[in-house]
Design a protein around this motif. Structure first.
Motif: not given
Length: 120
Positions: A3-8, A23-33, A55-64
């Motif tokens: 699940k390609k994830t964008l961390v904002i 770090q956790s997303l990478v350790s779970k072998e998720m594609e991260v931007v 392109k093809n962002i599955d999840t945006v996770t917000l830290y704002l």
């Protein structure tokens, strides 16, 4: 399932939750931007300081916080993610409504907890 994830709100500070999430997303072998205020790298993920039309962002996770989110509403909606995760402290009913109008799923949850309990 990747699940390609964008961390904002990505941070270079190791004690920040956004940093730990990358770090956790990478350790779970998720594609991260990642997008943040300062360029740098966390676990091999480059933090961008400009808004890239990914392109093809599955999840945006917000830290704002909600006030800071306003300037990113259009950007996030344009990415058309499948879901947006509002981590603790980022809850934003105004943005929930905008997402709902566009059929973008949102949830108030902790990315770190979702990952550690295999609910991501």
């Amino acid at each position: 399932m990747n699940k390609k994830t964008l961390v904002i709100g990505a941070s270079l500070k190791p004690t920040r939750y956004s940093h730990l999430a990358i770090q956790s997303l990478v350790s779970k072998e998720m594609e991260v931007v990642a997008f943040g205020l300062r360029k740098g790298e966390v676990s091999g993920v480059e933090i961008d300081t400009t808004l890239i039309p990914y392109k093809n962002i599955d999840t945006v996770t917000l830290y704002l916080n909600p006030t800071r989110q306003k300037e990113y509403y259009d950007y996030i909606i344009t990415l058309n993610p499948k879901r947006v995760i509002f981590n603790p402290g980022t809850e934003n009913p105004e943005f929930y409504e905008l997402l709902k109008e566009r059929d973008i799923f949102y949830e108030t949850a902790c990315t770190l907890v979702l990952l550690s309990t295999n609910q991501y």
